[in-house]
Design a protein around this motif. Sequence first.
Motif, PDB file in Angstrom:
ATOM      1  N   ILE A 101      -6.347  -0.827  -2.135  1.00 27.62           N
ATOM      2  CA  ILE A 101      -5.038  -1.710  -2.632  1.00 27.62           C
ATOM      3  C   ILE A 101      -5.883  -2.731  -3.396  1.00 27.62           C
ATOM      4  O   ILE A 101      -5.574  -3.437  -4.505  1.00 27.62           O
ATOM      5  N   ARG A 133       2.630   8.379  23.471  1.00 22.67           N
ATOM      6  CA  ARG A 133       2.887   6.877  23.687  1.00 22.67           C
ATOM      7  C   ARG A 133       3.712   6.188  22.678  1.00 22.67           C
ATOM      8  O   ARG A 133       4.276   5.151  23.132  1.00 22.67           O
ATOM      9  N   LYS A 134       3.698   6.312  21.490  1.00 20.99           N
ATOM     10  CA  LYS A 134       4.317   5.614  20.414  1.00 20.99           C
ATOM     11  C   LYS A 134       5.793   6.410  20.297  1.00 20.99           C
ATOM     12  O   LYS A 134       6.496   5.505  19.359  1.00 20.99           O
ATOM     13  N   SER A 193      -6.162   0.884  18.019  1.00 21.39           N
ATOM     14  CA  SER A 193      -4.885   1.366  17.631  1.00 21.39           C
ATOM     15  C   SER A 193      -3.661   1.269  18.638  1.00 21.39           C
ATOM     16  O   SER A 193      -2.896   2.371  18.784  1.00 21.39           O
ATOM     17  N   ILE A 229      -7.158   9.106   7.913  1.00 25.26           N
ATOM     18  CA  ILE A 229      -7.938   9.249   9.125  1.00 25.26           C
ATOM     19  C   ILE A 229      -9.355   9.737   8.376  1.00 25.26           C
ATOM     20  O   ILE A 229     -10.436   9.240   8.968  1.00 25.26           O
ATOM     21  N   TYR A 274       0.561  15.136  17.494  1.00 28.02           N
ATOM     22  CA  TYR A 274      -0.747  15.843  17.180  1.00 28.02           C
ATOM     23  C   TYR A 274      -1.757  16.107  18.506  1.00 28.02           C
ATOM     24  O   TYR A 274      -2.684  16.755  18.335  1.00 28.02           O
ATOM     25  N   SER A 314     -10.343   6.090   9.126  1.00 28.57           N
ATOM     26  CA  SER A 314     -10.234   5.777  10.692  1.00 28.57           C
ATOM     27  C   SER A 314     -11.141   6.280  11.425  1.00 28.57           C
ATOM     28  O   SER A 314     -11.597   5.672  12.687  1.00 28.57           O
ATOM     29  N   TYR A 334      -6.775   5.862  -3.223  1.00 27.75           N
ATOM     30  CA  TYR A 334      -6.048   4.661  -3.336  1.00 27.75           C
ATOM     31  C   TYR A 334      -6.792   3.580  -2.560  1.00 27.75           C
ATOM     32  O   TYR A 334      -7.087   3.780  -1.380  1.00 27.75           O
ATOM     33  N   LEU A 378       2.183  11.310  15.208  1.00 28.36           N
ATOM     34  CA  LEU A 378       2.029  10.392  16.332  1.00 28.36           C
ATOM     35  C   LEU A 378       1.727  10.543  17.485  1.00 28.36           C
ATOM     36  O   LEU A 378       2.029  11.671  18.152  1.00 28.36           O
ATOM     37  N   SER A 379       1.085   9.652  18.257  1.00 23.71           N
ATOM     38  CA  SER A 379       0.795  10.105  20.034  1.00 23.71           C
ATOM     39  C   SER A 379       2.014   9.675  20.522  1.00 23.71           C
ATOM     40  O   SER A 379       2.695   8.947  20.469  1.00 23.71           O
ATOM     41  N   GLY A 411       1.970   3.678  12.879  1.00 24.79           N
ATOM     42  CA  GLY A 411       0.699   2.567  12.602  1.00 24.79           C
ATOM     43  C   GLY A 411       1.534   1.536  11.405  1.00 24.79           C
ATOM     44  O   GLY A 411       2.442   1.552  10.909  1.00 24.79           O
ATOM     45  N   GLY A 412       0.718   0.698  11.241  1.00 21.49           N
ATOM     46  CA  GLY A 412       1.218  -0.245   9.979  1.00 21.49           C
ATOM     47  C   GLY A 412       1.679   0.218   8.613  1.00 21.49           C
ATOM     48  O   GLY A 412       2.718   0.120   8.230  1.00 21.49           O
ATOM     49  N   VAL A 413       0.620   0.945   8.341  1.00 26.29           N
ATOM     50  CA  VAL A 413       0.878   1.584   6.860  1.00 26.29           C
ATOM     51  C   VAL A 413       2.141   2.777   6.983  1.00 26.29           C
ATOM     52  O   VAL A 413       2.624   3.107   6.290  1.00 26.29           O
ATOM     53  N   THR A 464       1.000  -1.286   0.131  1.00 29.77           N
ATOM     54  CA  THR A 464       0.120  -0.011   0.063  1.00 29.77           C
ATOM     55  C   THR A 464       0.825   1.260  -0.172  1.00 29.77           C
ATOM     56  O   THR A 464       0.683   2.145  -0.832  1.00 29.77           O
ATOM     57  N   TYR A 495      -6.426   7.351   1.691  1.00 31.31           N
ATOM     58  CA  TYR A 495      -6.607   5.935   1.656  1.00 31.31           C
ATOM     59  C   TYR A 495      -7.321   5.199   2.768  1.00 31.31           C
ATOM     60  O   TYR A 495      -7.267   3.958   2.948  1.00 31.31           O
TER      61      TYR A 495
HETATM   62  N1  LIG Z   1      -6.723   2.059   0.891  1.00 31.26           N
HETATM   63  C1  LIG Z   1      -6.028   0.953   1.105  1.00 31.26           C
HETATM   64  O1  LIG Z   1      -5.505   0.034   0.474  1.00 31.26           O
HETATM   65  C2  LIG Z   1      -5.627   0.621   2.653  1.00 31.26           C
HETATM   66  C3  LIG Z   1      -4.323  -0.154   3.007  1.00 31.26           C
HETATM   67  C4  LIG Z   1      -4.244  -0.571   4.266  1.00 31.26           C
HETATM   68  C5  LIG Z   1      -4.709   0.272   5.163  1.00 31.26           C
HETATM   69  N2  LIG Z   1      -5.843   0.924   4.994  1.00 31.26           N
HETATM   70  C6  LIG Z   1      -6.072   1.960   6.016  1.00 31.26           C
HETATM   71  O2  LIG Z   1      -5.158   2.669   6.487  1.00 31.26           O
HETATM   72  C7  LIG Z   1      -5.532   2.942   7.778  1.00 31.26           C
HETATM   73  C8  LIG Z   1      -4.488   2.674   9.014  1.00 31.26           C
HETATM   74  O3  LIG Z   1      -4.230   1.158   8.963  1.00 31.26           O
HETATM   75  P1  LIG Z   1      -3.144   0.386   9.661  1.00 31.26           P
HETATM   76  O4  LIG Z   1      -3.288  -0.933   9.576  1.00 31.26           O
HETATM   77  O5  LIG Z   1      -1.945   1.198   9.479  1.00 31.26           O
HETATM   78  O6  LIG Z   1      -3.746   0.848  11.187  1.00 31.26           O
HETATM   79  P2  LIG Z   1      -2.937   1.289  12.579  1.00 31.26           P
HETATM   80  O7  LIG Z   1      -1.771   0.173  12.378  1.00 31.26           O
HETATM   81  O8  LIG Z   1      -3.886   1.208  13.665  1.00 31.26           O
HETATM   82  O9  LIG Z   1      -2.223   2.473  12.433  1.00 31.26           O
HETATM   83  C9  LIG Z   1      -3.087   3.575  12.268  1.00 31.26           C
HETATM   84  C10 LIG Z   1      -2.618   4.667  13.351  1.00 31.26           C
HETATM   85  O10 LIG Z   1      -3.336   5.867  13.131  1.00 31.26           O
HETATM   86  C11 LIG Z   1      -2.874   6.671  14.130  1.00 31.26           C
HETATM   87  N3  LIG Z   1      -4.183   7.741  14.428  1.00 31.26           N
HETATM   88  C12 LIG Z   1      -5.370   7.525  15.083  1.00 31.26           C
HETATM   89  N4  LIG Z   1      -5.977   8.550  15.035  1.00 31.26           N
HETATM   90  C13 LIG Z   1      -5.215   9.577  14.359  1.00 31.26           C
HETATM   91  C14 LIG Z   1      -5.402  10.899  14.181  1.00 31.26           C
HETATM   92  N5  LIG Z   1      -6.551  11.616  14.455  1.00 31.26           N
HETATM   93  N6  LIG Z   1      -4.386  11.603  13.850  1.00 31.26           N
HETATM   94  C15 LIG Z   1      -2.872  10.708  13.739  1.00 31.26           C
HETATM   95  N7  LIG Z   1      -2.885   9.638  13.758  1.00 31.26           N
HETATM   96  C16 LIG Z   1      -3.978   9.043  14.154  1.00 31.26           C
HETATM   97  C17 LIG Z   1      -2.538   5.941  15.418  1.00 31.26           C
HETATM   98  O11 LIG Z   1      -1.590   6.162  16.111  1.00 31.26           O
HETATM   99  P3  LIG Z   1      -1.530   6.936  17.203  1.00 31.26           P
HETATM  100  O12 LIG Z   1      -1.794   6.356  18.432  1.00 31.26           O
HETATM  101  O13 LIG Z   1       0.021   7.628  17.122  1.00 31.26           O
HETATM  102  O14 LIG Z   1      -2.658   8.111  17.096  1.00 31.26           O
HETATM  103  C18 LIG Z   1      -2.346   4.415  14.622  1.00 31.26           C
HETATM  104  O15 LIG Z   1      -0.797   4.134  14.964  1.00 31.26           O
HETATM  105  C19 LIG Z   1      -6.887   2.343   8.169  1.00 31.26           C
HETATM  106  O16 LIG Z   1      -8.020   3.354   8.009  1.00 31.26           O
HETATM  107  C20 LIG Z   1      -6.783   1.273   7.210  1.00 31.26           C
HETATM  108  O17 LIG Z   1      -8.270   0.868   6.749  1.00 31.26           O
HETATM  109  C21 LIG Z   1      -6.124   1.495   3.444  1.00 31.26           C
END
Ligand SMILES: NC(=O)c1ccc[n+]([C@@H]2O[C@H](COP(=O)([O-])OP(=O)(O)OC[C@H]3O[C@@H](n4cnc5c(N)ncnc54)[C@H](OP(=O)(O)O)[C@@H]3O)[C@@H](O)[C@H]2O)c1
Length: 352
Positions: free
Chosen positions: A289, A182-183, A339, A226, A202, A250, A287, A179-180, A158-160, A134, A247
Amino acid sequence: MTRNDNLKNRKIIIPHTGSHAKLDLIESELPALEPNQILVKTEACGVAFADILMREGLYPDVDRRNLTPGYDVVGEIVQVGNDVSRLTVGDRVACLTQTGGYADYTVAQESLTVLCPRQLPAQQVVAIILNYTTAYQMLTRIARVTAGERILVHGVAGGVGSALLELGLHLGLTVYGTLSQRKWALLPAHLNQHPRFHKLDYQTTPFEEALVKALPEGVDVVFDAIGGSHLKRSYQSMRIGGTVVSYGFSTAIKNGRRNWWEAISGMLRSMTFPVQLIRDNKTIAGYGIWIYANAHPLWFREDLTQLIEWLEQGVLKPMVSKQYALTETAQAQERVSRSELPGKVVLAMGAC
Ligand SMILES: NC(=O)c1ccc[n+]([C@@H]2O[C@H](COP(=O)([O-])OP(=O)(O)OC[C@H]3O[C@@H](n4cnc5c(N)ncnc54)[C@H](OP(=O)(O)O)[C@@H]3O)[C@@H](O)[C@H]2O)c1
């Protein structure tokens, strides 16, 4: 190993949408294959944010009846469909499945599968398939970044987000990442201390305030999963001529559960009118995937193969924060939905 029809297949199902308490672990027959499919004995599968959206009934275009989630899988092929020509029984493979991975045996399409070297740890490869592909496709095929550009990545731990960070630095970009607190300490040193990475807390200060001090003209590209009104703020943080890649959504999940108010009002608040785009000379790109990979399977395989090569060479070191057994899926989902964990969360089928 080849297919043995006496084997039972343990798999997770979601009989009805709802909380992680709705997940069931059942035993079923091995699935039948279409001609272009393969059957994989699953070594490991990722737990993705998309799985949470599916569980909550917020993910479009998947069949919700008795859904088995599981977007990315590593394992060994035990059977191939009649039209499969590139792959054979015994191959170790990495596959994008969208659903079905939370199981001992997973069906995958040949077109979205690549070979995976035996020596690579399954969790590391799983961390690459969905998140890094992604990130890589958004950077190189959607935003088409060039070395020296400045990008803003939300949720950079986060993952992506962490994939965008690691790949962005590798491609010569300067990365501003929200990022928060805590991370902060959880990011690995090679990313955390990189001179081209700038952290934005943030939660203490709106990210725009910190960013405008560092870069008054704005960034070249923003990656925003987000959604909602946050997307508008991302749009405003770009320089004239910049691109925001949207993309994810959340914001529709709050405290681990769907939030209709945020989902609907967020959708309305994210809208930008074309006349505004003309005035600002900015681009909003989308985007997803699954649709992208199915439209361009060759690109998907090229990109994932490149990422696996970089993993083998030690160029990429994906963060895998936690590994769970299939019997612990509910716990894994609960933590992903909040998260809580940085990087990738993985289900390891051998773990019992
Ligand atoms: N379009 C695609 O093809 C595709 C593919 C993969 C994933 N995604 C999407 O991408 C998003 C993230 O996926 P992921 O697997 O990476 O999830 P994840 O590992 O849970 O990471 C998401 C991160 O977003 C942060 N976050 C939450 N609210 C926030 C805010 N208001 N401002 C800034 N950061 C914030 C959280 O960290 P903090 O604790 O630091 O806030 C968390 O680390 C999801 O919506 C998922 O559906 C889309």
